[in-house]
Design a protein around this motif. Structure first.
Motif, PDB file in Angstrom:
ATOM      1  N   LEU A   8      -3.875   0.581  -8.189  1.00  0.00           N
ATOM      2  CA  LEU A   8      -3.710   1.976  -7.355  1.00  0.00           C
ATOM      3  C   LEU A   8      -2.822   1.885  -6.124  1.00  0.00           C
ATOM      4  N   ALA A   9      -3.280   0.722  -5.301  1.00  0.00           N
ATOM      5  CA  ALA A   9      -2.529   0.547  -3.973  1.00  0.00           C
ATOM      6  C   ALA A   9      -1.026   0.251  -4.203  1.00  0.00           C
ATOM      7  N   MET A  10      -0.852  -0.600  -5.398  1.00  0.00           N
ATOM      8  CA  MET A  10       0.483  -0.928  -5.544  1.00  0.00           C
ATOM      9  C   MET A  10       1.519   0.378  -5.950  1.00  0.00           C
ATOM     10  N   MET A  11       0.747   1.203  -6.995  1.00  0.00           N
ATOM     11  CA  MET A  11       1.358   2.372  -7.311  1.00  0.00           C
ATOM     12  C   MET A  11       1.778   3.123  -5.975  1.00  0.00           C
ATOM     13  N   PHE A  12       0.942   3.503  -5.115  1.00  0.00           N
ATOM     14  CA  PHE A  12       1.237   4.330  -4.031  1.00  0.00           C
ATOM     15  C   PHE A  12       2.003   3.750  -3.082  1.00  0.00           C
ATOM     16  N   ALA A  13       1.918   2.592  -2.736  1.00  0.00           N
ATOM     17  CA  ALA A  13       3.133   1.736  -2.191  1.00  0.00           C
ATOM     18  C   ALA A  13       4.387   1.732  -2.652  1.00  0.00           C
ATOM     19  N   ALA A  14       4.506   1.756  -3.861  1.00  0.00           N
ATOM     20  CA  ALA A  14       5.953   1.867  -4.683  1.00  0.00           C
ATOM     21  C   ALA A  14       6.361   3.360  -4.468  1.00  0.00           C
ATOM     22  N   PHE A  15       5.696   4.301  -4.513  1.00  0.00           N
ATOM     23  CA  PHE A  15       6.149   5.739  -4.497  1.00  0.00           C
ATOM     24  C   PHE A  15       6.619   5.829  -2.903  1.00  0.00           C
TER      25      PHE A  15
END
Length: 388
Positions: free
Chosen positions: A107-114
């Motif tokens: 989840l953290a990786m996804m939001f950081a990527a966004f």
């Protein structure tokens, strides 16, 4: 007037060789070394039974792992494993089993990527922003398990396992064209975010063996802060005290509920960093093909490293060496790649058994020392009585 702390003053005056407890250090090293040796023997036996030469397989792994390109690959993998293990170890030191690292880092990786696709600040602002976003998301997701444990008595093992499944579902709902993925993202089997901005890329070191990820600096800083927090701060003392005995910590004035929530939030925040080396240094987007299993590898690395920053470093290097060098076995010989999970799995099993054997041996040695000291004191008292 007597010295306020004579035992400590006398200990400081003794030579360094007398202050170092070599037997204690040996017992601490015995368990992981024994576990690794047993796992290698088991893996070698399996290879021999299947008609393959185990010595040739281990030679291939050693030659690649000690080459310059192999060393870079090992260090890059060890960076990720260290961050995952630090997240697990922080919870373990509080006697909390954060099994949800897997969902937290995804989840953290996804939001950081966004965020990295939507904001393009200068690198000295952009990189800290992504780090903060990832740690915030990971800590926030982990806090759910902490609140459930404190106010509803739900085991963090059960809640974090379920949160892993929920995190996967949340990613499936949000990672669709028009929300976190571009509207034209290709086929449904390869949905991913847009590429993060150039300012979001972390620095790296160009070496003879390839590109060494600069995120290794973050891993080192995490280890230093981890060690300092546990052993040099009041929070670290309260954390270790609560982990050993909640009732004793509560009697000494520690707010146990707050400590539980804080500890699992910190563990989740560290877990939020796990996916960033891949995102910011290798694959500049988040997709459905993100690497899985890092959370469970981190738990294994933490167990082998005995939840200490230095021990975790050696354990992360070992697991990274096995993964990087083991990938060469199918290409350089007729060896199954599954032998590496066998070694890693048997290490985890053997380390539990080895720690228990070493613990019992250490307890027996302590009992023998106490008995010898008591016998010596009794003999000295008897000699005084005879002399009197």
């Amino acid at each position: 007037m007597t010295s306020p702390n004579p035992p400590a003053a006398e200990a400081a005056k003794r030579p360094l060789s007398q202050r170092i407890d070599l037997e204690r250090i040996g017992l601490a090293l015995a368990a992981p070394v024994l576990a690794v040796l047993l796992s290698v023997i088991i893996a070698g036996t399996l290879l021999a039974v299947s008609g393959r030469d185990p010595f040739d397989a281990f030679t291939i792994m050693w030659n690649y792992g000690t080459a310059s390109d192999g060393q870079v690959a090992v260090l890059n993998k060890a960076t990720v494993y260290y961050l995952a293990a630090a997240a697990a170890a922080f919870g373990f030191r509080m006697n909390l089993f954060n099994i949800g690292i897997e969902g937290q880092y995804k989840l953290a990786m996804m939001f950081a990527a966004f965020v990295g696709t939507q904001i393009d600040l200068p690198a000295f602002l952009q990189i800290p922003l992504l780090l903060i976003v990832a740690m915030f998301v990971g800590g926030l997701w982990a806090s759910i398990a902490g609140v459930l444990k404190v106010y509803r008595g739900v085991s963090e093992v059960i809640s974090t396992i379920m949160l892993n499944a929920i995190a996967t579902a949340v990613i499936g709902v949000l990672l669709v064209p028009g929300i976190l993925a571009p509207k034209t993202s290709g086929t449904t089997n390869s949905i991913q975010t847009a590429k993060i901005s150039e300012s979001s890329h972390f620095f790296s070191f160009e070496t003879q063996g390839g590109t060494l990820w600069g995120f290794i600096v973050i891993a080192v800083l995490v280890g230093v802060v981890f060690q300092f927090t546990l052993n040099r701060t009041r929070f670290g003392f309260d954390l270790r005290a609560t982990g050993r005995s909640e009732s004793a910590a509560k009697a000494s004035g520690v707010n146990v509920k707050r400590m539980v929530i804080t500890s699992i939030v910190v563990s989740g925040a560290l877990a939020g960093l796990v996916g960033l080396p891949e995102l910011m240094q290798n694959t500049p987007y988040f997709g459905q093909n993100v690497q899985t299993g890092l959370g469970f590898v981190g738990i294994s690395v933490a167990l082998l490293g005995r939840n200490t920053p230095i021990g975790i470093a050696f354990s992360a290097l070992l697991f990274a060496f096995l993964d990087a060098s083991g990938a060469q076995l199918p290409t350089r010989g007729d060896y199954p790649s599954e032998i590496i999970p066998v070694i890693q799995g048997t290490i985890v099993i053997c380390v539990v058994v080895a720690y228990e054997l070493v613990r019992r041996f250490g307890l027996k040695r302590q009992q023998q020392k106490v008995g010898a000291e008591l016998a010596a004191q009794a003999a000295a008292a008897a000699q005084k009585e005879v002399a009197a």
